[in-house]
Design an enzyme around this catalytic site. Structure first.
Site, PDB file in Angstrom:
ATOM      1  N   LYS A  81       6.710 -58.489 -12.233  1.00 23.24           N
ATOM      2  CA  LYS A  81       6.437 -59.508 -13.251  1.00 23.24           C
ATOM      3  C   LYS A  81       5.129 -59.210 -13.970  1.00 23.24           C
ATOM      4  O   LYS A  81       4.244 -58.517 -13.450  1.00 23.24           O
ATOM      5  CB  LYS A  81       6.393 -60.920 -12.651  1.00 23.24           C
ATOM      6  CG  LYS A  81       5.303 -61.169 -11.589  1.00 23.24           C
ATOM      7  CD  LYS A  81       3.932 -61.513 -12.147  1.00 23.24           C
ATOM      8  CE  LYS A  81       2.899 -61.668 -11.037  1.00 23.24           C
ATOM      9  NZ  LYS A  81       1.503 -61.550 -11.479  1.00 23.24           N
TER      10      LYS A  81
ATOM     11  N   ASP B 239       4.310 -66.267  -5.701  1.00 22.55           N
ATOM     12  CA  ASP B 239       5.131 -65.569  -6.694  1.00 22.55           C
ATOM     13  C   ASP B 239       6.528 -65.219  -6.186  1.00 22.55           C
ATOM     14  O   ASP B 239       7.329 -64.653  -6.926  1.00 22.55           O
ATOM     15  CB  ASP B 239       4.435 -64.262  -7.122  1.00 22.55           C
ATOM     16  CG  ASP B 239       3.233 -64.518  -8.025  1.00 22.55           C
ATOM     17  OD1 ASP B 239       3.165 -65.601  -8.647  1.00 22.55           O
ATOM     18  OD2 ASP B 239       2.365 -63.626  -8.118  1.00 22.55           O
TER      19      ASP B 239
END
Ligand code: C5P
Length: 296
Positions: free
Chosen positions: A11, A138
Site C-alpha cells: 500500500k 494496516d
C-alpha cells in the site's frame, strides 16, 4: 486442500493525517490507503508444526520465528477456530521490508486467507477483518485492497470508490525505518498536533478520475518526521519532482518514496530519472488500485 497460495498487495498512503498520541501509545489517524500492484505471496501447506520459510532475499531482516506477522496470523486464526496451527507458510517477498508499504501486514493478511482455506475454517469476512485488526493497524486494509479511508488507529475502514488507474513509481531506499520511531519523532516535532482530519476533495478526485488533482492532494503528516530521521530522502523526492511527478511523498513511515505519474510513458521517464540519480537501492513501477489478499 493441501496447498493454497495467496497474493497480497503493498500500500501507499494517499493522505495520512495524524493526531496527538493516545493513552495506549497509538495515534488516531485519518488514513487514505491505496493498494498497488506490488505483491507478496504466501503459500500454505500442511505440516506438523507452524513453520515460516522465506523466499526472495532479505536474510536476517525478517523474523522467521513466532514473531513473524504471518505466523502470528496463523496462530490467531487457529486459536479463534480451535484448529491445530500446524502449517508451513512459504513467503515470497517482493514488497520492501520496513519500507512503509505494509509488507508485513500483507503477509499477515495473506496467511489469514491461506490458512482459512487450507484448514476449511470458512470464517466470515467480518471475523477475518476483526482478527486482522488485532494483528496490526494496516492488516485489515491488506485484506480489503482497493482504496479505503481508515479511522481510529487506521483499522476501521470505509472503501473509497476510485474510478482512475494511478501509475506509480517507487524509489526504494537502503535500510528501513521503524514505524514507532517515526511516530515518536512526529510527536517531538508536532507537540501541538490537532485531531486528524478528512479531505473530501481527495475522495472526489478519486471518484472523478483526475490523477492531476489526486497528485496535488497527496499528503503525509509523517513525512517531516521520516525526513528528520533520513534527510537523504528529501533529495530523492526532488529528483521525482524535477522529472514532473504529479505528486511525490514518503510512503507511510518511509523510507520508500512514492511518485505519481501522468501515464505509463511518464512512469517510464520517472523510473529512468530516479535510476540515473543513483539515490535509490531499486526503483519499481506499480499501478493502483490493486486487489486485497486473493487466492491465486
Ligand atoms: O498497529 P501496528 O502494530 O502496525 O503499529 C506499529 C506501531 O506504530 C505502534 O506500536 C505505534 O507505535 C505506531 N502506530 C501509532 N498509531 C497508529 C498506528 C501505528 O502510533 N495509528
Amino acid at each position: 486442500m493441501n496447498r493454497v497460495t495467496v497474493r497480497a498487495s503493498a500500500k501507499v498512503n494517499l493522505r495520512l493525517s495524524v493526531g496527538p498520541p493516545r493513552a495506549d501509545g497509538y495515534h488516531d489517524v485519518v488514513n487514505v490507503l491505496h493498494a498497488v500492484s506490488l505483491f507478496d505471496e504466501v503459500t500454505a501447506t500442511p505440516a506438523a508444526e507452524l513453520r515460516i520459510v522465506l523466499d526472495g532475499g532479505y536474510p536476517g531482516q525478517i523474523p522467521t520465528g513466532a514473531d513473524n506477522l504471518a505466523a502470528r496470523a496463523a496462530r490467531a486464526l487457529a486459536a479463534h477456530t480451535g484448529t491445530d496451527p500446524g502449517v508451513t507458510l512459504r513467503i515470497r517477498k517482493r514488497i520492501p521490508v520496513a519500507g512503509g508499504m505494509a509488507g508485513g501486514s500483507a503477509d499477515a493478511a495473506a496467511a489469514l486467507v491461506a490458512c482459512d482455506a487450507l484448514w476449511g475454517t470458512g470464517l466470515a469476512r467480518a471475523d477475518l477483518l476483526g482478527l486482522a485488526g488485532g494483528l496490526g493497524s494496516d492488516v485489515p486494509f491488506a485484506l480489503l485492497g482497493g482504496t479505503a479511508v481508515g479511522h481510529g488507529r487506521g483499522d476501521r475502514l470505509t472503501p473509497v470508490p476510485t474510478h482512475v488507474r494511478l501509475p506509480w513509481v517507487f524509489g526504494l531506499a537502503d535500510g528501513g525505518l521503524s514505524t514507532p520511531a517515526v511516530y515518536t519523532e512526529y510527536d517531538r516535532l508536532r507537540a501541538d498536533a490537532p485531531p486528524p482530519s478528512a479531505d473530501d476533495e481527495l475522495s472526489r478526485a478519486l471518484a472523478c478520475g483526475d490523477p492531476g488533482v489526486v497528485g496535488k492532494l497527496l499528503a503525509n503528516d509523517l513525512q517531516d518526521a521520516a525526513l528528520g530521521l533520513r534527510p537523504d530522502l528529501a533529495r530523492t523526492l526532488d529528483v521525482g519532482r524535477r522529472a514532473g511527478a504529479l505528486g511525490a511523498l514518503v510512503s507511510g513511515s518511509g523510507p520508500t518514496c512514492a511518485f505519481l505519474a501522468e501515464s505509463a510513458e511518464h512512469a517510464d521517464r520517472l523510473h529512468a530519472a530516479l535510476t540515473a540519480s543513483g539515490r535509490c537501492r531499486a526503483v519499481v513501477r506499480a499501478d493502483g488500485p490493486a486487489p486485497g489478499a486473493t487466492i491465486v
